[in-house]
Design an enzyme around this catalytic site. Structure first.
Site, short mmCIF file in Angstrom:
data_model
loop_
_atom_site.label_atom_id
_atom_site.label_comp_id
_atom_site.label_asym_id
_atom_site.label_seq_id
_atom_site.Cartn_x
_atom_site.Cartn_y
_atom_site.Cartn_z
N GLY A 7 0.78 -1.23 0.00
CA GLY A 7 0.00 0.00 0.00
C GLY A 7 0.81 1.28 0.00
CE LYS A 42 -0.54 13.51 -6.59
NZ LYS A 42 -1.19 12.99 -7.78
CB THR A 43 3.37 7.48 -1.93
OG1 THR A 43 4.73 7.86 -2.11
CG2 THR A 43 2.74 7.16 -3.27
CD GLU A 75 6.47 0.07 11.03
OE1 GLU A 75 6.26 -0.87 11.78
OE2 GLU A 75 7.40 0.08 10.19
#
Lengths: 703, 330
Positions: free
Chosen positions: A455, A597-598, A669
């Site tokens: 993802g 963006k990601t 994370e």
């Protein structure tokens, strides 16, 4: 640059694990135990066998043998102990444990037949609750106890806080349920299409289980609909599909039901933590003591990095940590986004806020007063550290200055307003990774590595890195991943895909560029036609380079970490106890941002995870039965859109010049480390109520 | 899930005939709860009679009453101009329930028929007197944070049920004096809404007073003077798509500051939508002040009883009543 796989995903063209419709496919449905501990006395499969479409039912009595299950645990596995063995014997080790696999020609028929299987048990007393079993806690083999300076020095400090904090079980609950399809080409060759963060690890696990060679096991996982750690080892669905396929000689697909996702693919373990923290009146930390208890299964020791943030986040001369694991009759937990750090930082960063109030000091000022110039755990210099910039830019964006420190002092209409903050730290490093770059006859570039994209945008980022190095249009670059036959890469966990695989892609493309330069006798080629022409002239069908990249001596001389500062505004209704998070500012030092963006999306995801952890997520087990009671998405509350506020993501975007050649650290994370504490701290600021037991639900605020 | 017969009825009579002859047969409309129950193995009707084609979707102003067809969708009712104007409390309650996708499928009749979301009811391996009469109540000594505080008559263990009715819409309907139109094998009848759902008593497996084969055809709501001052307050664990910890439907008819009429009902507290008629009586004739509301809340809480994990409701429920009345009056 937008996601290169975006169109495939939104149009249904991306093939997820359960989408593989192989010829002759057989559907497997798992029958699971209804007790937490004991033995199977009898399994009656007669009615199920007679049901239409049923081909076979596998139980421990007739399952194909798994040679690896007989091997003594080597101590070399990533989780210490004896892995759970599917259909191995009559033993029940946890509730909802797989006890049979019903195989039929359609899913509906397999599902119906599964409901006809009856199992009788000889039940044994079980223990699934952490707190009453704390005395059984032992130091895990992979111990995390740590001391610098004097132990428990906080007790001598003039100002101190000593509190207990708890976090419940959190279940990953990715949107895509876990699935595997297996097919044996012959007695020694198996292919598995599954949902995994690590095709190479899955391949190795399957090789070991079935005593097969690397070339005999192929794992495909090109698309993954969220995993968050829950797909970082081989679980019962893979083993069941492989065993089923062996038994019926046809491809077998097994998809977990949502309630099975709660028991079979790990979860974030509950924690009970005691933190003592002491400072001098000017806010200088004197000592920190962090004692953590976690839970694990009766058969494996899953240890996580729960005390890691305490070791390195602040300059503090005296620090001691202990970590104990309590074995319970539950399935083994596993890595869950910020595994350990998310729970541990809730305790540490809540305690820091309590200390700030005890000192009468601003929470940011307290943190700045104890800023660590080097990693206090080992005195190594940081590879890079922009935490000060995170505090500064986050506070400005959030308008921290408007905060009046007294609890309950800010209001908006009927609502109590609270502003809270916290800091976060997460390891940044790299593992050896290999990539292959191939210039094809049509002048396009194919780059390959056995990594995953669960993802975060790995397809996109790798395409981008390769295109940048080669000065190519990204449209002419294709990146392949999720196939165990590709050059080896680490699993996609621990926020190190960009640093590891990204560096490998960077390095291999540099080599390829050099080769092209040599072939072209020093003439730089910048166009696709140029590449086509070069290969044609040289009579080469393609030009391929494979290269491994890994860290060097800096791993031993420097400490790599990502950092963040979290700012949260909550509104709490004084009558109903409802908490609404209305504003979040996350400021992060993740090194160089490869794709804005990601990267932003990763932080949005972390924030939503943090909101869930802070306010609603809790795997509830009725300990009389050792069984989850909220095992669906209606009762296990994840944030919905209406819970998600305006989120400002600030990426400091300064390259890390030491960690890797591309300047990146990690981003998957760090955004949720400390986040739950920022919410709890904001709730305290709003209400004067310090909630130390997550999640912060209205009933706790009403108590 | 078993193979089942599926019929599509073309008239109310054929629907009723299709169900009444087979004691296990059920009607299906939106299916937003029934399909879940079938998938989980909680219920396994061998025959489903689909009533979606029946002409029961109209929403009509009949002068003194508003009639809502049983097959009107939750979202249609919530958005309907007549409802928004005359029964805003109902619209609010509907929009507080489920998710937009579910409201687009769910009918008002089906909403009334939905079963409890007690997790013990949903897991066939756990005891539940509602699902498996006589097996015991898993919740009473289990995880009962969501469970009832009212309507708990002392009964033997094999009858105990502390589940709550999950609907938001029904709380508003209970407050608004709705009646339920029912057609059945024995003819047509009208049931007052507060008599539609029942307390568990000795038959916790029965949620309501419908007879087998009876079909809900419509709801009737009396026109009222409560539209200006009404509020549906729902307290839940997240902002959407969560069942109520506590909900309150409150409606007032005010003349100046004086309360002429009051309607009050709660959700998330009992086996049925919990109308608070005694508390309403306390409000009538009094000024709409916090003191009045507190007095009503105190009366409303008489007879409440909590379990290990839902004691918070004893504090949250009266606070919610005061809050809902305050917002209704405001």
């Amino acid at each position: 640059m937008s996601r290169v796989d975006g169109r495939l995903k939104v149009t249904g063209g991306a093939t997820y694990a359960a989408d593989n419709q192989l010829t002759g496919l057989v559907y497997g449905v798992l029958v699971t135990s209804t007790i937490a501990k004991g033995r199977i006395k009898a399994i009656d499969t007669q009615a199920a066998r007679k049901a239409p479409g049923v081909l076979e039912i596998i139980t421990y009595q007739n399952a194909p043998k798994v040679p690896g299950y007989e091997a003594k645990p080597t101590g070399q596995t990533r989780v210490d102990g004896q892995e759970f063995r599917v259909f191995y014997n009559d033993e029940i080790l946890f509730n909802n444990q797989p006890v049979a696999l019903v195989l039929a020609d359609t899913f509906e028929r397999a599902n119906h037949a599964a409901s006809l299987v009856t199992v009788q048990y000889a039940q044994a007393p079980h223990q699934t609750a952490l707190r009453p079993n704390l005395t059984k806690g032992t130091k895990p083999k992979r111990a995390d106890d740590y001391l610098r300076g004097q132990a428990n020095a906080y007790t001598t400090a003039p100002v101190r806080v000593e509190q207990e904090y708890t976090t419940p079980i959190n279940v990953h609950n990715p949107m895509e349920p876990h699935a595997a399809t297996a097919v044996w080409q012959d007695a020694n060759n198996v292919t598995v299409y599954n949902k995994t963060q690590a095709v190479r690890i899955a391949q190795q696990d399957i090789m070991k289980a079935f005593n097969l060679k690397e070339e005999n096991v192929r794992v495909h996982s090109p698309f993954v609909g969220g995993a968050f750690g829950s797909s970082s080892r081989v679980w019962p669905q893979e083993m069941a599909a492989i065993l089923g396929a062996k038994k019926v000689g046809r491809p077998v697909k097994v998809v977990l039901r949502r309630d099975q996702v709660f028991n079979m693919v790990g979860y974030r373990p509950e924690s009970i933590q005691k933190v003592g923290i002491g400072a001098s009146p000017d806010g200088k930390l004197v000592g920190i003591t962090h004692e953590a208890y976690g839970l694990t299964s009766s058969y494996e020791q899953f240890a996580e990095r729960i005390v890691d943030p305490s070791k390195s986040l602040y300059s503090c001369p005296n620090l001691n940590t202990t970590y104990k694991l309590v074995p319970l009759d539950l399935s083994t937990p596993c890595w869950t986004r910020g595994p350990g750090e998310s729970s541990g930082s809730f305790a540490l960063e809540s305690a820091m806020d309590e200390l700030a109030y005890a000192l009468g000091m601003d929470p940011i000022a307290l943190r700045l007063a104890n800023f660590a110039e080097n990693d206090p755990e080992n005195q190594h210099p940081w590879t890079s550290n922009q935490l000060r910039a995170c505090y500064e830019r986050g506070a400005t964006q959030f308008n921290w200055a408007r905060r009046t420190p007294a609890p309950g002092s800010m209001r908006d209409g009927d609502w109590l307003v609270g502003l809270g903050m916290s800091a976060g730290i997460y390891k940044a490093g790299r593992s050896p990774a290999t990539a292959r770059a191939t210039l094809l006859a049509d002048g396009s570039l194919l780059v390959q590595s056995a990594t995953a994209d669960v993802g975060p945008g790995t397809y996109t980022i790798m395409t981008q890195i390769a295109a940048d190095v080669m000065s190519m249009d990204p449209a002419h670059v294709r990146f392949e991943l999720g196939d165990s036959a590709l050059p080896p890469a680490p699993g996609q966990f621990g926020s190190h895909t960009t640093t590891s695989v990204g560096s490998a892609v960077y390095d291999v493309c540099l080599s390829l560029r050099q080769k092209v330069l040599e072939l072209a006798s020093g003439q730089a080629i910048t166009t696709r036609d140029g590449y086509v022409e070069l290969l044609r002239q040289k009579g080469m069908p393609q030009l391929s380079v494979t290269k491994e990249s890994k860290s060097g001596s800096e791993e031993k001389t420097h400490s790599g970490k990502s950092f963040c500062a979290n700012f949260v505004e909550v509104w709490v209704h004084p009558v109903t106890g409802q908490v609404r998070v209305v504003k979040v500012v996350s400021a992060l030092d993740v090194g160089k941002v490869i794709n804005a963006k990601t990267a932003r999306s990763q932080v949005l995801g972390s924030v939503v995870w943090g909101l869930g952890m802070a306010l609603m997520e809790e795997g509830q087990i009725d300990h009389r039965f050792g069984r989850y009671v909220n095992k669906d998405l209606a009762d296990y509350h994840l944030p919905v859109f209406a819970d998600v506020p305006d989120i400002d993501v600030i990426l400091i975007d300064q390259p890390d010049t030491i960690l890797d050649p591309i300047g990146a650290k990690g981003i998957g994370e760090i955004g949720m480390i400390g986040f739950a504490a920022a919410v709890a701290n904001a709730v305290y600021h709003a209400t004067g109520k310090r909630i130390r037991n997550l999640p912060i639900t209205p009933d706790k605020l009403m108590a | 899930m078993i193979n089942f017969q599926y019929l599509r009825a073309s008239s109310p009579k054929s629907a009723i005939d299709g169900v009444r002859t087979d004691l296990s047969a059920q009607f299906i409309a939106g299916g937003t709860n029934l399909i879940d129950l079938m998938k989980r193995g909680i219920t396994a009707p061998p025959k489903l009679v689909d009533i979606n084609n029946l002409p029961l979707r109209d929403i009509a102003d009949e002068g003194k009453t508003i009639r809502i067809g049983a097959l009107a969708l939750n979202s249609t009712v919530a958005d309907h101009s007549l409802i928004l104007k005359k029964l805003p409390l109902l619209a609010q309650a509907l929009n507080a329930g489920a998710s937009a996708q579910i409201r687009n499928m769910a009918t008002v009749g089906g909403n009334m028929m939905q079963r409890t979301r007690c997790p013990y009811f949903y897991d066939p391996s756990l005891p539940c007197n509602k699902r498996a009469p006589g097996s015991g109540c898993g919740a009473v000594a289990g995880i009962n944070r969501m469970h009832a505080i009212f309507g708990l008559e002392p009964v033997p263990d094999q009858h105990v049920c502390i589940a709550v009715h999950p609907s938001d819409m029904c709380v508003a309907l209970a407050a608004l004096d709705a009646t339920v139109e029912v057609w059945g094998p024995g003819g047509n009848r009208t049931i007052p809404f507060t008599g539609f759902h029942r307390l568990p008593g000795s038959n916790p497996q029965k949620d309501n007073t419908l007879q087998h084969g009876e079909l809900i055809t419509a709801l009737r709501l009396p026109d009222n003077a409560l539209a200006t001052h009404s509020h549906y307050l729902k307290i839940r664990d997240r902002a959407s798509y969560a069942f109520a910890l506590i909900s309150v439907a409150a409606a007032l008819d005010l003349k100046g500051k004086t309360i002429q009429q009051a309607r009050l009902a709660m959700g998330g507290v009992a086996h049925k939508p919990w109308r608070l008629t005694e508390a309403e009586q306390v409000l009538i004739g009094k000024p709409a002040t916090e003191a009045t509301f507190r007095e009503a809340a105190q009366v409303a809480m008489r007879g409440a009883r909590a379990f290990e994990h839902n004691t918070y409701k004893l504090k949250l429920a009266p606070a919610a009543i005061v809050e809902a009345l305050t917002r209704a009056a405001g």
